[in-house]
Design an enzyme around this catalytic site. Sequence first.
Site, PDB file in Angstrom:
ATOM      1  N   HIS A  29       0.823  -1.205   0.000  1.00 11.09           N
ATOM      2  CA  HIS A  29       0.000   0.000   0.000  1.00 11.09           C
ATOM      3  C   HIS A  29       0.863   1.265   0.000  1.00 11.09           C
ATOM      4  CE1 HIS A  29      -2.659  -3.160   1.629  1.00 11.09           C
ATOM      5  NE2 HIS A  29      -3.554  -2.549   0.884  1.00 11.09           N
ATOM      6  N   ASP A  30       0.408   2.229  -0.771  1.00 16.03           N
ATOM      7  CA  ASP A  30       1.093   3.521  -0.825  1.00 16.03           C
ATOM      8  C   ASP A  30       0.444   4.566   0.065  1.00 16.03           C
ATOM      9  OD1 ASP A  30       2.847   2.511  -2.703  1.00 16.03           O
ATOM     10  OD2 ASP A  30       1.700   3.254  -4.421  1.00 16.03           O
ATOM     11  N   CYS A  31      -0.824   4.328   0.428  1.00 20.69           N
ATOM     12  CA  CYS A  31      -1.571   5.313   1.221  1.00 20.69           C
ATOM     13  C   CYS A  31      -2.394   4.613   2.286  1.00 20.69           C
ATOM     14  CB  CYS A  31      -2.485   6.131   0.312  1.00 20.69           C
ATOM     15  SG  CYS A  31      -3.571   7.278   1.203  1.00 20.69           S
TER      16      CYS A  31
END
Length: 318
Positions: free
Chosen positions: A31-33
């Site tokens: 996940h990036d966020c």
Amino acid sequence: TQSTWGVSMTLGMMPAFFNCQTDLRAFVDAHDCFLLDCDGVLWESGQMLPGVTETLTYLRSKGKTICFVTNTSTKSRATYLQKFKSLGVEVSLDEFFCSSYFGAEYIRQHHPHVKKAYVVGEIGILEELELAGIEAVGGPAHNNLAMDESVFQRTQVEEGIGAVICGWDKNFNYYKLCYASLCMQENPNCVFIATNRDSYDMVGGRQLPGGGGMVAAIEVAANRTPIVAGKPSTFVIDTIVARLGLDKRKMCIIGDRLDTDILCGKMGGITTALVLTGVHTLAEVEIEQKKTDGVVPDVILPAFSSLLMSSDLSKPNI
């Protein structure tokens, strides 16, 4: 559908309970966020939960985008930034989203003709409406006003009110209920916005009635169904994605409530993780699993600080 690390994202399926460092590292890397609820995830009764500050520092060191997303409407974003600062956490305005903001933003985006709104709620809604260029009527100014049949007959709704927006209001009273109803009776095109429909918050182990109770009272009195601007509305995820240019496939919401946080993520098409430090429990997850339309998280974590990749997590039977 399947996430990038193989966890089912279908309602009613068995959630993954990560119990080893490898699982947690894969989860973070996928996940990036991260969208983080506040009460029950970051703090409890105004006190930061153990390991939260270190976990935020860790995620930021990994280059992750952090968004703080709360259904609380009593405060504005600016006021919340001061709260975070008092707890030793630096947060920028672009990282924070509260339901008072979503309520005002919904009106601004979808009903740009509305320039005046009647508020049942606290100062946070008034401040966010002002920032959105919308005049606020009511709110704390109507806290001590009395209403009976004779007052009701004499009451004139202020001209130009195009929306009623309701959030949690510790001074909710009969005058506000009647005035909100009159706004919609006298203007059938008046928009009815709920910042959220939270039924309760956990305070000292007991259920403190939430803003959903005030919303329900107006809904019945005015015979109007509200538009929910905060969680679990899809407006929340869509607004954040559009504002920050994010990829839903690499987003995860972490919360402590199935009916708001987890449902919001499900409806918004992102990964969901439930922490066990707030409102809902493993027993309630089990109940949801037995329903054909149950709201079940993709992942269960003992706490937000579990993302520090502790090696001594225990795996419960679920």
